[in-house]
Scaffold this motif. Sequence first.
Motif, PDB file in Angstrom:
ATOM      1  N   ALA A   1       0.838  -1.213   0.000  1.00 41.29           N
ATOM      2  CA  ALA A   1       0.000   0.000   0.000  1.00 41.29           C
ATOM      3  C   ALA A   1       0.866   1.254   0.000  1.00 41.29           C
ATOM      4  CB  ALA A   1      -0.895  -0.004   1.242  1.00 41.29           C
ATOM      5  N   PRO A   2       0.331   2.328  -0.562  1.00 43.36           N
ATOM      6  CA  PRO A   2       1.061   3.594  -0.486  1.00 43.36           C
ATOM      7  C   PRO A   2       0.983   4.168   0.924  1.00 43.36           C
ATOM      8  CG  PRO A   2      -1.094   3.945  -1.479  1.00 43.36           C
ATOM      9  CD  PRO A   2      -0.962   2.455  -1.247  1.00 43.36           C
ATOM     10  N   SER A   3       1.927   5.029   1.282  1.00 41.66           N
ATOM     11  CA  SER A   3       1.846   5.721   2.574  1.00 41.66           C
ATOM     12  C   SER A   3       2.490   7.087   2.450  1.00 41.66           C
ATOM     13  CB  SER A   3       2.553   4.911   3.669  1.00 41.66           C
ATOM     14  OG  SER A   3       3.930   4.791   3.385  1.00 41.66           O
ATOM     15  N   SER A   4       2.102   7.970   3.308  1.00 36.78           N
ATOM     16  CA  SER A   4       2.622   9.338   3.293  1.00 36.78           C
ATOM     17  C   SER A   4       4.149   9.309   3.406  1.00 36.78           C
ATOM     18  CB  SER A   4       2.010  10.109   4.459  1.00 36.78           C
ATOM     19  OG  SER A   4       2.609  11.367   4.556  1.00 36.78           O
ATOM     20  N   VAL A   5       4.821   9.945   2.481  1.00 37.61           N
ATOM     21  CA  VAL A   5       6.285   9.981   2.323  1.00 37.61           C
ATOM     22  C   VAL A   5       6.938   8.599   2.524  1.00 37.61           C
ATOM     23  CG1 VAL A   5       6.452  12.454   2.810  1.00 37.61           C
ATOM     24  CG2 VAL A   5       6.878  10.872   4.667  1.00 37.61           C
ATOM     25  N   ASN A   6       6.175   7.586   2.250  1.00 33.11           N
ATOM     26  CA  ASN A   6       6.617   6.177   2.340  1.00 33.11           C
ATOM     27  C   ASN A   6       7.166   5.805   3.727  1.00 33.11           C
ATOM     28  OD1 ASN A   6       6.807   3.614   1.247  1.00 33.11           O
ATOM     29  ND2 ASN A   6       8.837   3.928   0.369  1.00 33.11           N
ATOM     30  N   PHE A   7       6.590   6.404   4.771  1.00 35.38           N
ATOM     31  CA  PHE A   7       7.060   6.109   6.126  1.00 35.38           C
ATOM     32  C   PHE A   7       6.479   4.799   6.685  1.00 35.38           C
ATOM     33  CE2 PHE A   7       8.831  10.340   8.083  1.00 35.38           C
ATOM     34  CZ  PHE A   7       9.912  10.255   7.221  1.00 35.38           C
ATOM     35  N   GLN A   8       5.414   4.278   6.067  1.00 36.02           N
ATOM     36  CA  GLN A   8       4.890   2.943   6.414  1.00 36.02           C
ATOM     37  C   GLN A   8       4.707   2.763   7.930  1.00 36.02           C
ATOM     38  OE1 GLN A   8       7.262  -0.060   4.230  1.00 36.02           O
ATOM     39  NE2 GLN A   8       7.931   1.599   2.880  1.00 36.02           N
ATOM     40  N   PRO A   9       3.850   3.570   8.539  1.00 36.94           N
ATOM     41  CA  PRO A   9       3.744   3.545  10.003  1.00 36.94           C
ATOM     42  C   PRO A   9       2.947   2.368  10.556  1.00 36.94           C
ATOM     43  CG  PRO A   9       2.170   5.092   9.105  1.00 36.94           C
ATOM     44  CD  PRO A   9       2.957   4.589   7.941  1.00 36.94           C
ATOM     45  N   TRP A  10       2.469   1.475   9.700  1.00 34.93           N
ATOM     46  CA  TRP A  10       1.617   0.362  10.147  1.00 34.93           C
ATOM     47  C   TRP A  10       2.383  -0.679  10.937  1.00 34.93           C
ATOM     48  CZ3 TRP A  10       0.980   1.591   4.641  1.00 34.93           C
ATOM     49  CH2 TRP A  10       2.073   1.152   3.868  1.00 34.93           C
ATOM     50  N   LYS A  11       1.664  -1.263  11.895  1.00 34.82           N
ATOM     51  CA  LYS A  11       2.179  -2.402  12.683  1.00 34.82           C
ATOM     52  C   LYS A  11       1.023  -3.384  12.808  1.00 34.82           C
ATOM     53  CE  LYS A  11       6.077  -0.474  13.991  1.00 34.82           C
ATOM     54  NZ  LYS A  11       7.266  -0.835  13.297  1.00 34.82           N
ATOM     55  N   PHE A  12       1.342  -4.656  12.880  1.00 34.38           N
ATOM     56  CA  PHE A  12       0.292  -5.682  12.959  1.00 34.38           C
ATOM     57  C   PHE A  12       0.623  -6.648  14.094  1.00 34.38           C
ATOM     58  CE2 PHE A  12       0.908  -4.209   8.659  1.00 34.38           C
ATOM     59  CZ  PHE A  12      -0.372  -4.000   8.175  1.00 34.38           C
ATOM     60  N   VAL A  13      -0.360  -6.901  14.917  1.00 36.39           N
ATOM     61  CA  VAL A  13      -0.195  -7.964  15.911  1.00 36.39           C
ATOM     62  C   VAL A  13      -1.199  -9.053  15.544  1.00 36.39           C
ATOM     63  CG1 VAL A  13      -0.305  -8.626  18.340  1.00 36.39           C
ATOM     64  CG2 VAL A  13       0.552  -6.357  17.714  1.00 36.39           C
ATOM     65  N   VAL A  14      -0.673 -10.223  15.222  1.00 29.58           N
ATOM     66  CA  VAL A  14      -1.525 -11.338  14.821  1.00 29.58           C
ATOM     67  C   VAL A  14      -1.853 -12.163  16.063  1.00 29.58           C
ATOM     68  CG1 VAL A  14      -1.693 -13.409  13.386  1.00 29.58           C
ATOM     69  CG2 VAL A  14      -0.456 -11.391  12.535  1.00 29.58           C
ATOM     70  N   VAL A  15      -3.130 -12.196  16.392  1.00 29.20           N
ATOM     71  CA  VAL A  15      -3.561 -12.955  17.567  1.00 29.20           C
ATOM     72  C   VAL A  15      -4.165 -14.264  17.044  1.00 29.20           C
ATOM     73  CG1 VAL A  15      -5.016 -12.906  19.641  1.00 29.20           C
ATOM     74  CG2 VAL A  15      -4.029 -10.772  18.749  1.00 29.20           C
ATOM     75  N   ASN A  16      -3.386 -15.330  17.120  1.00 26.59           N
ATOM     76  CA  ASN A  16      -3.876 -16.596  16.548  1.00 26.59           C
ATOM     77  C   ASN A  16      -3.596 -17.804  17.448  1.00 26.59           C
ATOM     78  OD1 ASN A  16      -1.143 -16.749  16.066  1.00 26.59           O
ATOM     79  ND2 ASN A  16      -1.314 -17.434  13.946  1.00 26.59           N
ATOM     80  N   THR A  17      -3.448 -17.533  18.740  1.00 25.66           N
ATOM     81  CA  THR A  17      -3.335 -18.645  19.685  1.00 25.66           C
ATOM     82  C   THR A  17      -4.534 -18.566  20.621  1.00 25.66           C
ATOM     83  OG1 THR A  17      -2.110 -17.290  21.263  1.00 25.66           O
ATOM     84  CG2 THR A  17      -0.795 -18.563  19.683  1.00 25.66           C
ATOM     85  N   GLU A  18      -4.861 -19.690  21.227  1.00 24.14           N
ATOM     86  CA  GLU A  18      -5.984 -19.733  22.189  1.00 24.14           C
ATOM     87  C   GLU A  18      -5.765 -18.710  23.287  1.00 24.14           C
ATOM     88  OE1 GLU A  18      -8.104 -22.647  23.723  1.00 24.14           O
ATOM     89  OE2 GLU A  18      -8.514 -23.624  21.800  1.00 24.14           O
ATOM     90  N   GLU A  19      -4.525 -18.682  23.749  1.00 25.98           N
ATOM     91  CA  GLU A  19      -4.155 -17.786  24.844  1.00 25.98           C
ATOM     92  C   GLU A  19      -4.341 -16.307  24.439  1.00 25.98           C
ATOM     93  OE1 GLU A  19      -0.074 -18.393  25.821  1.00 25.98           O
ATOM     94  OE2 GLU A  19      -0.193 -16.967  27.486  1.00 25.98           O
ATOM     95  N   GLY A  20      -3.873 -15.981  23.239  1.00 26.29           N
ATOM     96  CA  GLY A  20      -3.993 -14.612  22.743  1.00 26.29           C
ATOM     97  C   GLY A  20      -5.450 -14.214  22.562  1.00 26.29           C
ATOM     98  N   LYS A  21      -6.242 -15.116  21.981  1.00 25.51           N
ATOM     99  CA  LYS A  21      -7.669 -14.846  21.749  1.00 25.51           C
ATOM    100  C   LYS A  21      -8.395 -14.607  23.074  1.00 25.51           C
ATOM    101  CE  LYS A  21      -8.615 -15.960  17.228  1.00 25.51           C
ATOM    102  NZ  LYS A  21      -9.528 -17.055  16.955  1.00 25.51           N
ATOM    103  N   LYS A  22      -8.005 -15.375  24.076  1.00 25.19           N
ATOM    104  CA  LYS A  22      -8.621 -15.260  25.401  1.00 25.19           C
ATOM    105  C   LYS A  22      -8.315 -13.887  26.012  1.00 25.19           C
ATOM    106  CE  LYS A  22      -8.920 -18.521  29.199  1.00 25.19           C
ATOM    107  NZ  LYS A  22      -8.296 -19.728  29.732  1.00 25.19           N
ATOM    108  N   LYS A  23      -7.105 -13.428  25.776  1.00 20.79           N
ATOM    109  CA  LYS A  23      -6.706 -12.114  26.300  1.00 20.79           C
ATOM    110  C   LYS A  23      -7.432 -10.984  25.567  1.00 20.79           C
ATOM    111  CE  LYS A  23      -1.951 -12.933  27.763  1.00 20.79           C
ATOM    112  NZ  LYS A  23      -0.592 -12.817  27.251  1.00 20.79           N
TER     113      LYS A  23
END
Length: 207
Positions: free
Chosen positions: A39-61
Amino acid sequence: MNNDFKDILLGRRSVKVYDKNVKISNEELLKMIEEATSAPSSVNFQPWKFVVVNTEEGKKKLRPHVTFNTEQNDTSSAMIVVLADLKPQKSAEKIYDKAVEKGYMSKEVKEKLFPMYTKMYDSFSKKQMIEVVKIDASLASMQLMLVARSHGYATNAIGGFDSEGVLNMLGLSKNEYCTVMLISIGKAAKEGRPSVRRDVRDIVTFL
Ligand SMILES: Cc1cc2nc3c(=O)[nH]c(=O)nc-3n(C[C@H](O)[C@H](O)[C@H](O)COP(=O)(O)O)c2cc1C
């Protein structure tokens, strides 16, 4: 893989119930996020971060923070927390260095542009920064939902969650990150309902 763009775009529906037995590998999740962050981003600074919650423990939290969206949390292969960095200029130099290394940008141009953009970002108020980085991360989020369809998965963009609770759960400071949305992803167990759109003539003006 589906490469029919019209089908991917126009066939997307928000899916709330997924097949609990379908797990998406971390490798495939990484691949999809990699594709989405074209994806494009302002001045290509790419400020996005992703936390993938895909464990039982993570989903519970995560569950206590998703308000009325528990079904997506309970049945999806993953809940992806999309975040945006409120100080992207602090880590963006390596993006510019990579562009120089690859020969996409000259060193002179980098040395002129990067300090200029950093100064501009340093001058933003928190409110301005949130606005800028949320736009960037939202563009990547939309791409992620379409990329997911091309991989045969369904998604739901979720804004109904407790942002502060999610940041606390992740141990992140609200001075450093803001939440953008959650995206549930998985194999649809129940198709999403079709939805209507405004008439294009009601939303477009020509000047
Ligand atoms: C930013 C955003 C937040 C949303 N929040 C929720 C949500 O909390 N729960 C939910 O079930 N759907 C949520 N949706 C999905 C919308 O309800 C859905 O996109 C809209 O009704 C159009 O339907 P469609 O996605 O199937 O085309 C959200 C969508 C967006 C873009």
